[in-house]
Scaffold this active site. Structure first.
Site, PDB file in Angstrom:
ATOM      1  N   LYS A 177      -0.748  11.549 -12.344  1.00 23.57           N
ATOM      2  CA  LYS A 177      -0.068  12.615 -11.585  1.00 23.57           C
ATOM      3  C   LYS A 177       0.912  13.350 -12.494  1.00 23.57           C
ATOM      4  O   LYS A 177       1.638  12.721 -13.273  1.00 23.57           O
ATOM      5  CB  LYS A 177       0.668  12.022 -10.370  1.00 23.57           C
ATOM      6  CG  LYS A 177      -0.295  11.471  -9.313  1.00 23.57           C
ATOM      7  CD  LYS A 177       0.438  11.002  -8.085  1.00 23.57           C
ATOM      8  CE  LYS A 177      -0.462  10.205  -7.161  1.00 23.57           C
ATOM      9  NZ  LYS A 177      -1.164  10.988  -6.152  1.00 23.57           N
ATOM     10  N   ASP A 230      -1.839  -3.749  -2.481  1.00 24.04           N
ATOM     11  CA  ASP A 230      -2.540  -2.461  -2.595  1.00 24.04           C
ATOM     12  C   ASP A 230      -1.664  -1.403  -3.269  1.00 24.04           C
ATOM     13  O   ASP A 230      -2.172  -0.549  -3.984  1.00 24.04           O
ATOM     14  CB  ASP A 230      -2.950  -1.990  -1.190  1.00 24.04           C
ATOM     15  CG  ASP A 230      -3.710  -0.675  -1.200  1.00 24.04           C
ATOM     16  OD1 ASP A 230      -4.685  -0.567  -1.976  1.00 24.04           O
ATOM     17  OD2 ASP A 230      -3.341   0.251  -0.456  1.00 24.04           O
ATOM     18  N   HIS A 235       0.917   0.915  -8.245  1.00 20.11           N
ATOM     19  CA  HIS A 235       1.565   2.226  -8.291  1.00 20.11           C
ATOM     20  C   HIS A 235       3.098   2.126  -8.308  1.00 20.11           C
ATOM     21  O   HIS A 235       3.764   2.773  -9.106  1.00 20.11           O
ATOM     22  CB  HIS A 235       1.153   3.088  -7.089  1.00 20.11           C
ATOM     23  CG  HIS A 235      -0.329   3.181  -6.891  1.00 20.11           C
ATOM     24  ND1 HIS A 235      -1.211   3.275  -7.932  1.00 20.11           N
ATOM     25  CD2 HIS A 235      -1.101   3.211  -5.767  1.00 20.11           C
ATOM     26  CE1 HIS A 235      -2.459   3.350  -7.459  1.00 20.11           C
ATOM     27  NE2 HIS A 235      -2.403   3.311  -6.149  1.00 20.11           N
ATOM     28  N   LYS A 333       1.856   2.628   5.651  1.00 19.62           N
ATOM     29  CA  LYS A 333       0.867   3.516   6.286  1.00 19.62           C
ATOM     30  C   LYS A 333       1.421   3.926   7.643  1.00 19.62           C
ATOM     31  O   LYS A 333       2.207   3.186   8.251  1.00 19.62           O
ATOM     32  CB  LYS A 333      -0.451   2.768   6.512  1.00 19.62           C
ATOM     33  CG  LYS A 333      -1.045   2.146   5.251  1.00 19.62           C
ATOM     34  CD  LYS A 333      -2.006   3.070   4.578  1.00 19.62           C
ATOM     35  CE  LYS A 333      -2.673   2.404   3.403  1.00 19.62           C
ATOM     36  NZ  LYS A 333      -3.116   3.366   2.396  1.00 19.62           N
TER      37      LYS A 333
HETATM   38  C1  BG6 Z   1      -4.681   3.772  -3.439  1.00 16.97           C
HETATM   39  C2  BG6 Z   1      -4.524   2.798  -2.311  1.00 16.97           C
HETATM   40  O1  BG6 Z   1      -4.611   3.113  -4.678  1.00 16.97           O
HETATM   41  O2  BG6 Z   1      -3.647   4.754  -3.377  1.00 16.97           O
HETATM   42  C3  BG6 Z   1      -4.542   3.523  -0.972  1.00 16.97           C
HETATM   43  O3  BG6 Z   1      -5.579   1.847  -2.351  1.00 16.97           O
HETATM   44  C4  BG6 Z   1      -3.520   4.630  -0.954  1.00 16.97           C
HETATM   45  O4  BG6 Z   1      -4.300   2.606   0.104  1.00 16.97           O
HETATM   46  C5  BG6 Z   1      -3.662   5.537  -2.176  1.00 16.97           C
HETATM   47  O5  BG6 Z   1      -3.717   5.389   0.230  1.00 16.97           O
HETATM   48  C6  BG6 Z   1      -2.525   6.529  -2.261  1.00 16.97           C
HETATM   49  O6  BG6 Z   1      -2.774   7.437  -3.296  1.00 16.97           O
HETATM   50  P1  BG6 Z   1      -2.185   8.915  -3.253  1.00 16.97           P
HETATM   51  O7  BG6 Z   1      -2.571   9.512  -4.553  1.00 16.97           O
HETATM   52  O8  BG6 Z   1      -2.843   9.579  -2.060  1.00 16.97           O
HETATM   53  O9  BG6 Z   1      -0.720   8.765  -3.062  1.00 16.97           O
END
Ligand code: BG6
Length: 481
Positions: A177, A230, A235, A333
């Protein structure tokens, strides 16, 4: 196969009919082709169990591209379609590898595994057995690599028996990003922040990754992982590392990754007591998101489960720079808005000179880095409200909005281009993945041993009440406006 340094001629996508390939990888490749950034001689070979031929695969790709808001340019499509090929294979049984081999014919190749990580080992073995893993071909792996430290080590070891570390590209798409990369520029291309980037000037850091979507049809995968594995393991910890790391000697892949590793090693492990005090799990019930009724996680899944769809944590980094500065992490979520944001909250003034009335106006400085939905970096500064009577203050943001009016790139475009250019800077090294798992395991184990089950929250709210208590106990609050 090919010698090191030769341009990549084939990109093989295993799992080419799956969600990731159709939603992210193939559109990203199409956009790169539209900008004439793909190497001229590159062929993209889709591979999956489906018995498709070249034409029907191309038709699927075209349909997927047409679903996107950007629309399809027929001239670009003609060029892109000419690159597409398809080779059916069942990677679990090694079937179809021979016909793939014929298509590759010694070309310099990247294998992209858009598959469940439980298949990584068998795919690597199958590639090895039919002589496709040799030379300088590379392999790209998606997260999550494993479910905990032990399974992650096992997968890394299986892949490592066939591919050396320099040939493995582990994707964390957050690193592709634009604003995440800009975080490094902000920190290391300015002299302004570095002297303040420590526990003398910074009160705390907040990292929020909020999504309005629910888990939906992904529940079979998600139910095994939950928000901690996840989102936080990969991230969020990557974002934390980029905020907290020391300045690297250069921007080279290993220099940056070495610094991230030091941060991961400095994360304070969770104990039973700290898990109770400093972690919150939640799971959404039915509610209203974006003005629409949203079902509960249990309804989507078709039964109750103890998987968390929300996590809040107070993390600590035990080193000289960050001792005493909490990092509050929150992800979930079905929250009220889509927002990915890092807040660097500076300390309050040591002494105030403008009188009682103006004292109510004062806010401590903060640097807010927005990754989604808007890309913006803003620094909140206090200044005087114009006027002749008395002194009143106001906080105004100094904003570096990154929107240039152009199309916003998919994070995978950057990453795919880097794989093709053999640049591993934005990919995750094995030790990073394993250290992140070790820390996450500490939290997951404490939850299990203490039977800390997820607390309910209504879809469309900012998570369970405990998430507010977690930060408020320290006299701070989430930045939610
Ligand atoms: C993914 C997860 O790695 O990242 C998902 O498995 C999540 O659950 C997604 O929704 C979020 O990515 P972004 O780029 O939409 O923030």
């Amino acid at each position: 196969m090919a010698e090191q340094g030769r341009a990549i001629e084939r990109l093989v996508i295993f799992g080419a009919t799956g969600d990731l390939a159709e939603r992210m990888l193939l559109p990203s490749l199409y956009f790169l082709d539209a900008d004439r950034l793909l190497p001229d001689g590159l062929t993209i070979i889709g591979s999956a169990r489906a018995p498709l031929d070249r034409k029907s695969f191309a038709e699927r790709v075209r349909t997927a591209l047409k679903r996107r808001p950007e629309g399809l340019d027929e001239d670009v499509w003609k060029r892109f379609e000419a690159r597409l090929d398809y080779s059916p294979a069942d990677v679990t049984r090694g079937e179809g590898m021979q016909s793939l081999k014929e298509r590759l014919a010694g070309a310099s190749t990247v294998f992209y595994l858009a598959l469940s990580p439980s298949l990584y080992g068998s795919v690597c073995r199958a590639l090895d057995e039919c002589g496709l893993a040799c030379g300088d071909c590379r392999i790209v792996l998606e997260k999550p690599i494993g479910h905990d430290l032990a399974s992650s080590r096992a997968i890394n070891a299986e892949v490592g028996q066939v591919f050396e570390e320099w040939r493995i590209f582990r994707v964390d798409h957050y690193l592709g990003k634009e604003t995440v990369q800009n975080l490094l520029a902000l920190r290391f291309a300015n002299t302004l922040f570095e002297p303040l980037w420590n526990n003398l000037a910074i009160d705390h850091v907040q990292i929020t990754v909020a999504e309005t979507d629910g888990v939906g049809e992904r529940w079979p995968y998600y139910d095994e992982y939950g928000a901690l594995r996840d989102m936080v393991q990969n991230h969020m910890l990557q974002l934390l590392c980029l905020v907290a790391m020391e300045p690297p000697p250069d921007a080279g892949a290993d220099s940056v990754r070495d610094e991230k590793v030091k941060v991961l090693k400095s994360l304070t492990s969770f104990t039973h007591a700290s898990a109770q005090q400093h972690s919150v799990r939640g799971q959404y019930r039915a509610g209203v998101v974006d003005g629409k009724q949203a079902p509960s996680y249990a309804e989507e899944r078709g039964g109750e489960s103890e998987t968390e769809t929300f996590v809040a944590l107070r993390a600590e980094i035990s080193n000289w720079r960050w001792a005493g500065v909490p990092f509050f992490l929150r992800t979930g979520k079905r929250l009220p808005e889509r927002r990915t944001q890092i807040v660097i909250q500076f300390k309050t003034l040591p002494h105030f000179i403008f009188g009682d009335q103006a004292a109510d106006d004062v806010l401590a400085n903060r640097l807010v880095i927005d990754l989604q939905p808007d890309e913006d970096i803003s620094l909140l500064l206090m200044n005087r409200r114009p006027g002749l009577t008395g002194t009143r203050l106001q906080a105004l943001p100094l904003s570096l909005s990154l929107a240039d009016g152009g199309r916003r790139r998919v994070a995978y475009e950057r990453l795919l281009l880097d794989v093709l250019a053999d640049n591993p800077s934005l990919f995750v090294r094995r030790d990073e993945v394993e250290l992140a798992w070790a820390w996450i395991d500490g939290i997951a184990d404490a939850w299990k041993e203490l039977s800390l089950t997820p607390k309910p929250y209504a879809a469309g709210s900012w998570g369970p009440a405990g998430a507010f208590a977690l930060i408020e106990r320290s006299g701070r609050a989430w930045l939610d406006e």
